[in-house]
Design a protein around this motif. Structure first.
Motif, PDB file in Angstrom:
ATOM      1  N   GLY A  94      25.203  50.326  41.650  1.00  0.00           N
ATOM      2  CA  GLY A  94      24.682  49.451  40.896  1.00  0.00           C
ATOM      3  C   GLY A  94      25.738  48.272  40.463  1.00  0.00           C
ATOM      4  O   GLY A  94      25.493  47.114  40.191  1.00  0.00           O
ATOM      5  N   ALA A  95      26.865  48.873  40.228  1.00  0.00           N
ATOM      6  CA  ALA A  95      28.142  47.826  40.126  1.00  0.00           C
ATOM      7  C   ALA A  95      29.476  48.515  40.342  1.00  0.00           C
ATOM      8  O   ALA A  95      29.454  49.674  40.365  1.00  0.00           O
ATOM      9  CB  ALA A  95      28.196  47.473  38.572  1.00  0.00           C
ATOM     10  N   PRO A 100      29.907  39.802  37.898  1.00  0.00           N
ATOM     11  CA  PRO A 100      28.554  39.671  37.461  1.00  0.00           C
ATOM     12  C   PRO A 100      27.677  41.118  37.443  1.00  0.00           C
ATOM     13  O   PRO A 100      27.140  41.406  36.451  1.00  0.00           O
ATOM     14  CB  PRO A 100      27.765  38.981  38.600  1.00  0.00           C
ATOM     15  CG  PRO A 100      28.956  38.057  39.221  1.00  0.00           C
ATOM     16  CD  PRO A 100      30.153  38.837  38.939  1.00  0.00           C
ATOM     17  N   GLY A 101      28.240  41.937  38.034  1.00  0.00           N
ATOM     18  CA  GLY A 101      27.902  43.397  38.151  1.00  0.00           C
ATOM     19  C   GLY A 101      28.025  44.107  36.811  1.00  0.00           C
ATOM     20  O   GLY A 101      27.654  44.878  36.194  1.00  0.00           O
ATOM     21  N   MET A 102      29.583  44.029  36.561  1.00  0.00           N
ATOM     22  CA  MET A 102      30.170  44.687  35.324  1.00  0.00           C
ATOM     23  C   MET A 102      29.394  44.032  34.357  1.00  0.00           C
ATOM     24  O   MET A 102      29.236  44.894  33.320  1.00  0.00           O
ATOM     25  CB  MET A 102      31.593  44.228  35.483  1.00  0.00           C
ATOM     26  CG  MET A 102      32.521  45.196  36.441  1.00  0.00           C
ATOM     27  SD  MET A 102      34.306  44.704  36.318  1.00  0.00           S
ATOM     28  CE  MET A 102      34.917  45.933  37.754  1.00  0.00           C
ATOM     29  N   ARG A 131      29.974  47.036  31.153  1.00  0.00           N
ATOM     30  CA  ARG A 131      31.155  47.949  31.171  1.00  0.00           C
ATOM     31  C   ARG A 131      31.957  47.643  32.449  1.00  0.00           C
ATOM     32  O   ARG A 131      31.394  47.061  33.606  1.00  0.00           O
ATOM     33  CB  ARG A 131      31.080  49.433  31.077  1.00  0.00           C
ATOM     34  CG  ARG A 131      30.243  50.138  32.177  1.00  0.00           C
ATOM     35  CD  ARG A 131      30.054  51.637  31.762  1.00  0.00           C
ATOM     36  NE  ARG A 131      29.167  52.164  32.822  1.00  0.00           N
ATOM     37  CZ  ARG A 131      27.936  52.150  32.944  1.00  0.00           C
ATOM     38  NH1 ARG A 131      27.362  51.590  31.924  1.00  0.00           N
ATOM     39  NH2 ARG A 131      27.457  52.874  33.994  1.00  0.00           N
ATOM     40  N   GLY A 132      33.214  47.960  32.550  1.00  0.00           N
ATOM     41  CA  GLY A 132      33.976  47.702  33.801  1.00  0.00           C
ATOM     42  C   GLY A 132      35.591  47.747  33.379  1.00  0.00           C
ATOM     43  O   GLY A 132      35.761  47.557  32.425  1.00  0.00           O
ATOM     44  N   PRO A 154      34.258  40.380  25.524  1.00  0.00           N
ATOM     45  CA  PRO A 154      33.096  40.462  25.243  1.00  0.00           C
ATOM     46  C   PRO A 154      31.839  41.156  25.902  1.00  0.00           C
ATOM     47  O   PRO A 154      30.989  41.793  25.346  1.00  0.00           O
ATOM     48  CB  PRO A 154      32.425  38.996  25.073  1.00  0.00           C
ATOM     49  CG  PRO A 154      33.846  38.566  24.991  1.00  0.00           C
ATOM     50  CD  PRO A 154      34.640  39.221  25.732  1.00  0.00           C
ATOM     51  N   PHE A 155      32.315  41.501  27.222  1.00  0.00           N
ATOM     52  CA  PHE A 155      31.143  42.093  28.125  1.00  0.00           C
ATOM     53  C   PHE A 155      31.321  43.567  28.497  1.00  0.00           C
ATOM     54  O   PHE A 155      30.944  44.083  29.363  1.00  0.00           O
ATOM     55  CB  PHE A 155      30.979  40.945  29.302  1.00  0.00           C
ATOM     56  CG  PHE A 155      30.808  39.706  29.327  1.00  0.00           C
ATOM     57  CD1 PHE A 155      29.691  39.351  28.731  1.00  0.00           C
ATOM     58  CD2 PHE A 155      31.842  38.765  29.365  1.00  0.00           C
ATOM     59  CE1 PHE A 155      29.220  37.988  28.689  1.00  0.00           C
ATOM     60  CE2 PHE A 155      31.373  37.559  29.173  1.00  0.00           C
ATOM     61  CZ  PHE A 155      30.257  37.122  28.720  1.00  0.00           C
ATOM     62  N   GLY A 156      32.294  44.167  27.595  1.00  0.00           N
ATOM     63  CA  GLY A 156      32.883  45.401  28.065  1.00  0.00           C
ATOM     64  C   GLY A 156      33.834  45.529  28.781  1.00  0.00           C
ATOM     65  O   GLY A 156      33.744  46.980  29.371  1.00  0.00           O
TER      66      GLY A 156
END
Length: 278
Positions: free
Chosen positions: A73-74, A118-120, A125-126, A166-168
């Motif tokens: 998925g990511a 983009p996937g993260m 998370r990532g 901010p996107f983890g």
């Protein structure tokens, strides 16, 4: 469900040691990559999955990321490790070689980051772990273009850490000192080919070559790739990874010495070192 880890440049050195170390962790699915995947048979045998990846080729990069995303998925973790040193003086080093180095060390790292983010972000998370160098904090003569590429990695990593938070997505920078890999041989080869033997910088180039050989050959000043792999493992798995990991005591000492002494005194230190090597 395991976390996917995509590592660039695993055919030797730090990348190979990192893939081997992380492949032992059951919670991680490691994707080991190289331009020639046939060089990665031992990593496949150790449990890593193998993908072709050339960080100077857009299609190759996109395919590798898509392969991981199709299964997970990511990309869970990106380790931007691919890189090498183009050595020589500022005046004499051919800019075609400098451009090739920046394509690998800077633009390849940047594009891989763009492809996985983009996937993260969708996953919320990532982690991105950039392998820089103590050479992004201090500069040695006859290495200006290599150091410039690693200073660029410093800047990119600092900006990305703030932008992605901010996107983890957590971002760490690994700053190895001298590591006993093929890097030193590659650097010495490019240095030897960068100038005429009787040119104006001949003495400096000879001193730089000897200094590199002595330093990389010293077990006090240098360390094994496994030492860096251990730091990368912490950045990949810790609940609160550090922003920076300076690897080897010698690297820590040199960085602090440069910061504390300033440019003029550090230049004097370098003159002493290179005189001794000549």
């Amino acid at each position: 469900m395991t976390t996917s880890v995509l590592i660039t440049g695993t055919s030797s050195g730090i990348g190979r040691a990192t893939a081997l170390r992380l492949a032992r962790r059951p919670e991680l699915t490691v994707y080991a990559t190289a331009r020639r995947p046939e060089t990665l048979a031992d990593l496949a045998g150790a449990g890593a999955r193998v993908l072709p990846l050339d960080v100077t080729d857009e299609t190759s990069m996109a395919k590798a990321v898509a392969a991981v995303e199709a299964e997970h998925g990511a990309v869970g973790v990106l380790v931007n490790n691919a890189g090498y040193g183009e050595y020589g003086t500022i005046e004499e080093t051919g800019l075609d070689g400098v451009r090739r180095q920046f394509e690998t060390n800077v633009f390849g790292l940047s594009r891989m980051t763009q492809l996985v983010l983009p996937g993260m972000r969708r996953a919320g998370r990532g982690r991105i772990v950039n392998v820089g160098s103590m050479g992004g904090r201090i500069v040695f003569p006859a290495g200006g273009y290599y150091h410039a590429s690693k200073y660029a990695v410093e800047a990119l990593t600092d900006a990305l850490r703030f932008e992605a938070a901010p996107f983890g997505v957590k971002v760490s920078l690994i700053e190895p000192g001298l590591i006993r890999t093929s890097f030193g041989d590659t650097a010495a080869h490019t240095l030897a080919g960068s100038a005429a033997p009787a040119g104006p910088y001949a003495a400096l180039n000879v001193a730089a070559d000897r200094q590199m050989a002595q330093s990389y050959g010293s077990k006090i000043l240098s360390a094994s790739p496994e030492t860096v792999a251990k730091a990368i493992e912490h950045a990949v798995t810790a609940s609160r990874p550090r922003t920076r990991y300076v690897v080897t005591p010698a690297a820590k000492a040199l960085i602090h010495t440069r910061r504390l002494l300033g440019a003029r005194i550090f230049d004097a230190y370098l003159r002493m070192q290179f005189k001794a090597a000549a």
